[in-house]
Design an enzyme around this catalytic site. Structure first.
Site, PDB file in Angstrom:
ATOM      1  CB  SER A   1     -18.588 -19.764 -16.982  1.00  0.00           C
ATOM      2  OG  SER A   1     -19.865 -20.396 -17.011  1.00  0.00           O
TER       3      SER A   1
ATOM      4  CG  HIS B   1     -17.586 -20.444 -12.886  1.00  0.00           C
ATOM      5  ND1 HIS B   1     -17.410 -19.977 -11.600  1.00  0.00           N
ATOM      6  CD2 HIS B   1     -18.865 -20.140 -13.213  1.00  0.00           C
ATOM      7  CE1 HIS B   1     -18.534 -19.413 -11.171  1.00  0.00           C
ATOM      8  NE2 HIS B   1     -19.436 -19.502 -12.138  1.00  0.00           N
TER       9      HIS B   1
ATOM     10  CG  ASP C   1     -22.303 -20.852 -14.018  1.00  0.00           C
ATOM     11  OD1 ASP C   1     -22.114 -20.294 -12.928  1.00  0.00           O
ATOM     12  OD2 ASP C   1     -21.767 -20.470 -15.082  1.00  0.00           O
TER      13      ASP C   1
ATOM     14  CG  MET D   1     -27.933 -22.240 -13.187  1.00  0.00           C
ATOM     15  SD  MET D   1     -28.371 -21.104 -14.516  1.00  0.00           S
ATOM     16  CE  MET D   1     -26.771 -20.351 -14.849  1.00  0.00           C
TER      17      MET D   1
ATOM     18  CG  HIS E   1     -21.865 -19.720  -9.202  1.00  0.00           C
ATOM     19  ND1 HIS E   1     -22.074 -18.764 -10.177  1.00  0.00           N
ATOM     20  CD2 HIS E   1     -22.582 -19.306  -8.123  1.00  0.00           C
ATOM     21  CE1 HIS E   1     -22.882 -17.828  -9.709  1.00  0.00           C
ATOM     22  NE2 HIS E   1     -23.212 -18.133  -8.468  1.00  0.00           N
TER      23      HIS E   1
ATOM     24  CG  MET F   1     -26.342 -19.333  -9.451  1.00  0.00           C
ATOM     25  SD  MET F   1     -25.979 -18.884 -11.150  1.00  0.00           S
ATOM     26  CE  MET F   1     -24.875 -20.209 -11.569  1.00  0.00           C
TER      27      MET F   1
ATOM     28  CG  MET G   1     -24.004 -13.280  -8.734  1.00  0.00           C
ATOM     29  SD  MET G   1     -23.180 -14.480  -9.812  1.00  0.00           S
ATOM     30  CE  MET G   1     -23.921 -14.126 -11.412  1.00  0.00           C
TER      31      MET G   1
ATOM     32  CG  PHE H   1     -30.213 -16.641 -18.612  1.00  0.00           C
ATOM     33  CD1 PHE H   1     -30.669 -17.790 -19.255  1.00  0.00           C
ATOM     34  CD2 PHE H   1     -31.042 -16.009 -17.694  1.00  0.00           C
ATOM     35  CE1 PHE H   1     -31.944 -18.292 -18.995  1.00  0.00           C
ATOM     36  CE2 PHE H   1     -32.312 -16.506 -17.427  1.00  0.00           C
ATOM     37  CZ  PHE H   1     -32.771 -17.646 -18.075  1.00  0.00           C
TER      38      PHE H   1
ATOM     39  N   GLY I   1     -23.774 -14.438 -21.140  1.00  0.00           N
ATOM     40  CA  GLY I   1     -23.914 -13.464 -22.233  1.00  0.00           C
ATOM     41  C   GLY I   1     -24.651 -12.186 -21.902  1.00  0.00           C
TER      42      GLY I   1
ATOM     43  CG  ASP J   1     -20.117 -15.617 -12.421  1.00  0.00           C
ATOM     44  OD1 ASP J   1     -20.019 -15.538 -13.658  1.00  0.00           O
ATOM     45  OD2 ASP J   1     -20.710 -16.552 -11.829  1.00  0.00           O
ATOM     46  N   GLY J   2     -19.990 -12.585 -14.436  1.00  0.00           N
ATOM     47  CA  GLY J   2     -21.064 -12.058 -15.267  1.00  0.00           C
ATOM     48  C   GLY J   2     -20.602 -10.886 -16.111  1.00  0.00           C
TER      49      GLY J   2
HETATM   50  C1  DX5 Z   1     -24.514 -16.512 -14.722  1.00  0.00           C
HETATM   51  C2  DX5 Z   1     -23.393 -17.446 -14.388  1.00  0.00           C
HETATM   52  C3  DX5 Z   1     -22.110 -17.053 -14.990  1.00  0.00           C
HETATM   53  C4  DX5 Z   1     -22.119 -17.053 -16.501  1.00  0.00           C
HETATM   54  C5  DX5 Z   1     -21.200 -16.000 -16.960  1.00  0.00           C
HETATM   55  O1  DX5 Z   1     -25.621 -16.806 -13.925  1.00  0.00           O
HETATM   56  O2  DX5 Z   1     -23.198 -17.521 -12.990  1.00  0.00           O
HETATM   57  O3  DX5 Z   1     -21.053 -17.867 -14.510  1.00  0.00           O
HETATM   58  O4  DX5 Z   1     -21.710 -18.253 -17.062  1.00  0.00           O
HETATM   59  O5  DX5 Z   1     -21.290 -15.899 -18.342  1.00  0.00           O
HETATM   60  P1  DX5 Z   1     -20.765 -14.597 -19.107  1.00  0.00           P
HETATM   61  O6  DX5 Z   1     -19.308 -14.507 -18.833  1.00  0.00           O
HETATM   62  O7  DX5 Z   1     -21.098 -14.878 -20.525  1.00  0.00           O
HETATM   63  O8  DX5 Z   1     -21.535 -13.425 -18.535  1.00  0.00           O
HETATM   64 ZN    ZN Z   2     -21.293 -18.506 -12.294  1.00  0.00          ZN
END
Ligand code: DX5
Ligand code: ZN
Length: 223
Positions: free
Chosen positions: A6, A29, A31, A33, A62, A64, A133, A139, A141, A171-172
């Site tokens: 990601s 990937h 994200d 948002m 992805h 969101m 998820m 976010f 991390g 994911d996450g």
């Molecule tokens: C979170 C995202 C993830 C995120 C994962 O809302 O959808 O794709 O980037 O990051 P890590 O791998 O750091 O949890």
């Molecule tokens: Zn994601």
């Protein structure tokens, strides 16, 4: 076993170079948002179009965002290899999945940690992937939520029963510490943001994570 780093955890001022640091990735990937579906704002279609021009690795978008029925087809039209929308936001998932496929993209359905997957079992023939998820979206991390592990196994079982070739993505919080558990439960596509882009050698981390997933997987080697 596929790894989808990601770029949420990459340097946003140098996204082209950051994507080039993970040549062994199966996907990139992305994200998206919107400050509405999640409390964060990242990038949209114009940035995705530039990313597509800058890499030959397929993009795993992805979304969101609210109202994916309206916005998701644009990502498929632009050339994203996979477009995933959220169950909690979509109004007509069957129509949207068919539209995405009709535009040449894979279609993915994402569910948040507290959203069950079983009610969506009948949609599997129209889908190419389900995204579970393993953190609350918004976010990078965040710590991995073990509570989702039974749902990964449930999703794998629903896919097996459907007879459809649907990937199970997590994911996450996916890292060297957690990827084995996900693979064992039945996941076969792994998103990793901070674990990959926070590593000294991101591409080596991609290979390490894939190796760990392969070693822990409960699926047949050719699945
Ligand atoms: C979170 C995202 C993830 C995120 C994962 O809302 O959808 O794709 O980037 O990051 P890590 O791998 O750091 O949890
Ligand atoms: Zn994601």
């Amino acid at each position: 076993m596929q790894i989808s780093p990601s770029i949420l955890s990459a340097d946003f001022a140098r996204l082209g170079e950051e994507m080039a640091r993970v040549p062994d990735a199966d996907w990139i990937h992305v994200d998206v948002m919107d400050y509405a579906f999640v409390p964060n704002l990242t990038m949209g279609l114009p940035v995705v179009e530039s990313l597509l021009a800058a890499t030959s690795t397929p993009l795993d978008c992805h979304l969101m965002i609210d109202d994916p029925d309206r916005w998701a087809p644009g990502y498929a039209e632009a050339g994203a290899g996979s477009v995933t929308f959220h169950a909690e936001a979509v109004k007509a998932p069957v129509r949207l999945a068919r539209t995405l496929r009709g535009l040449g993209s894979r279609a993915g359905l994402a569910v948040n940690p507290a959203t069950p997957i079983t009610p969506y079992a009948d949609l599997l023939p129209d889908l190419d992937m389900v995204l579970l998820m393993t953190v609350e979206p918004g976010f990078g991390g965040q710590p991995f939520l073990d509570m989702v592990l039974p749902k990964i196994a449930e999703a794998r079982e629903l896919v097996r029963r459907s007879g459809c070739d649907v990937w199970v993505q997590v994911d996450g919080g996916v890292s060297e510490a957690t990827i084995g558990r996900c693979a064992e439960a039945g996941a076969d596509v792994f998103v990793a943001g901070s674990a990959v882009f926070g590593a000294e050698d991101p591409d080596r981390m991609v290979r390490t994570l894939r190796g760990m997933a392969e070693a822990a997987s409960s699926l047949p080697a050719d699945a």
